[in-house]
Write a protein that holds these residues in place. Sequence first.
Motif, short mmCIF file in Angstrom:
data_model
loop_
_atom_site.label_atom_id
_atom_site.label_comp_id
_atom_site.label_asym_id
_atom_site.label_seq_id
_atom_site.Cartn_x
_atom_site.Cartn_y
_atom_site.Cartn_z
N LEU A 12 0.83 -1.21 0.00
CA LEU A 12 0.00 0.00 0.00
C LEU A 12 0.86 1.25 0.00
N SER A 53 -9.77 -3.90 1.88
CA SER A 53 -9.74 -2.78 2.83
C SER A 53 -8.66 -1.78 2.46
N ARG A 54 -7.52 -2.30 1.98
CA ARG A 54 -6.46 -1.38 1.58
C ARG A 54 -6.81 -0.63 0.31
N GLN A 63 -9.75 0.29 -0.45
CA GLN A 63 -10.65 1.35 -0.03
C GLN A 63 -9.87 2.52 0.53
N SER A 64 -8.89 2.20 1.39
CA SER A 64 -8.06 3.25 1.96
C SER A 64 -7.35 4.02 0.86
N LEU A 65 -6.89 3.30 -0.17
CA LEU A 65 -6.17 3.95 -1.27
C LEU A 65 -7.09 4.89 -2.03
N THR A 107 -10.05 6.15 -1.23
CA THR A 107 -10.79 7.21 -0.53
C THR A 107 -9.89 8.29 0.05
N SER A 108 -8.73 7.89 0.60
CA SER A 108 -7.94 8.96 1.23
C SER A 108 -6.51 9.07 0.70
N LEU A 109 -5.76 7.95 0.73
CA LEU A 109 -4.34 8.02 0.38
C LEU A 109 -4.12 8.42 -1.08
N VAL A 127 -3.50 9.29 6.50
CA VAL A 127 -3.51 8.00 7.22
C VAL A 127 -2.08 7.68 7.62
N LEU A 144 0.53 4.93 8.23
CA LEU A 144 0.79 3.50 7.97
C LEU A 144 2.04 3.11 8.74
#
Lengths: 291, 297
Positions: free
Chosen positions: B205, B237-238, B240-242, B244-246, B287, B289
Amino acid sequence: VTAAETAGRSGRRLAPSTCRCFGDAAGDRSTHFGFETVPEAEKAKKVYKVFENVAHHYDTMNDAMSLGIHRLWKDALLHAMHPQPGAQLLDVAGGTGDIAFRFLEYVRSQRERQRRRAEDGEEAGPRESGAVVCDINKEMLKVGKRRADSAGVTAGLSWVAGDAEELPFDDDQFDIYTVAFGIRNVTHIDQALKEALRVLKPGGRFMCLEFSKVTNPVLARLYDAYSFNVIPALGEVIAADWKSYQYLVESIRKFPDQEEFKFMIEDAGFFCVKYYNLTGGVVALHSGFKL
Amino acid sequence: MSLSSLGRSCWRFSRLRCTFTPKGMSLFSWLCVNWNTPSPVHRSVCVKRVHGSTSVFTDRCYEGLYPGHIHTTALQKTLLAVGSGVAALHDPYRHDMVAVLGETTGHLALMNLRDKMRNDPEGFTILAERPRIRLSTLDLKEMASLPDGSLGREYLRFLEDNHVTPDSRADVKFVDDEELAYVMQRYREVHDLLHTLLGMPTNMLGEVAVKWFEAAQTGLPMCALGAVLGPLRLNASRLQSLFTSLGPWALQNGRRARCVLSIFYERRWAQSIEDLRQELNIQTPPVTLTATKRRNI
């Protein structure tokens, strides 16, 4: 095989080219390393380094570069050789063992055939065949030994580190001497041919598979384009080594053509020297006899 | 063949698209002449510079424009690009293939980066002085003694936590311009510093986030390819994180940040990371990490 093995083990020497150079100022003489010009004394070291680098990808690269056709060339060599049970083979620059494996398989099937035809109670033959794989490069031999172990081929096979220009074997030992795609890497090809003559028994056969000159001009252009563009790129992608494969492709261009090599073999003392072109001259199979 | 005519033929190879078939010559034979040029012509000129080399690949006496340079024609570069792309997709941990892909496809982007560097005073100094980030050029003791939050201390911490070293970067081989080759090398060596600046670890990620930033910043096709294909290896899940935010953060900051290659990091070890981020116009990551084992998706 036993005699050769003993000779190999006791007579094993390190590459002698550096020793020779002190004797006769070979450091002044230069030779080709691909398209580069290098001092003669250096060529063996550079070639050693190339094959040390490529050893672990050697078989994969052979299949990739020749699209598997190298297997047909080696099969053609064995077919021309037509070895009979009891024959002793010396495969020089035999590294990963392709010729030796094929030889043992061939004589095994010949022996089976003889046994089937033999009358009940008759023996198939007086001696077992043997193959000695001789290579100057220990990495290549390691890869070959690993292949032999995983294929379960051990009987009649031995591995000897040695220099084609100064073989660690006594005179008149072998029935067949083969060198497949190795002789163009030798610094003094004439010396290697003389050594081949020495270790062969009278009546023994010298056989050489080597890349040669393509006769057809259209095929030659395609072959050049393929060699200089595709092969080093394949080397970079598969083996992460462009330069070694550049050297290999250049060394093919520096090797004498079919006729010239035939004269060299005759000069060394072989008789009935013939050559056969394979794949339009991409590879030539030279054969000669010690009489 | 003289050097000037050799130079002309080399130029011709790289501009193959723009050339035309001379009158009286069939297309086939023209192609044969231009695509099939044996590298011996080039090598035989370069070889004259090699004297008394003791090993096949020595740094002291080398052929080509810089140590490790291998001259390639347009056809060879195309083959390398395709081959390395396939190899890198097959095994993303073949960093040498990712490197080759970057070199063979990045000519325009490298020129663009070089021009950006030239137009920046600090970047100009870097191009003139050619600093290299290697363990041999770093004073690790001094960097370890710097306060927490400083660039040097955090970079060292990043190297330790992720078990990486600046010396693992492959040397540039296939870029046919010595200055552009340095820009490529600098990009590679700055990559780990980017991880530190962006606060991204070396898991999948983190790497993808850095690739998105680099794709927006540098325009290198290899970064764009990595940015597009990297997410394929992430779990839901990662991903999604990528997305939406990262991801948006990386793209936005990549576009608006100052050129990261134009920073003389070697003279800024004592500078605080926050300070440097502000100077480069990079926002703090949304975020946090943490560094995990390699190959963790």
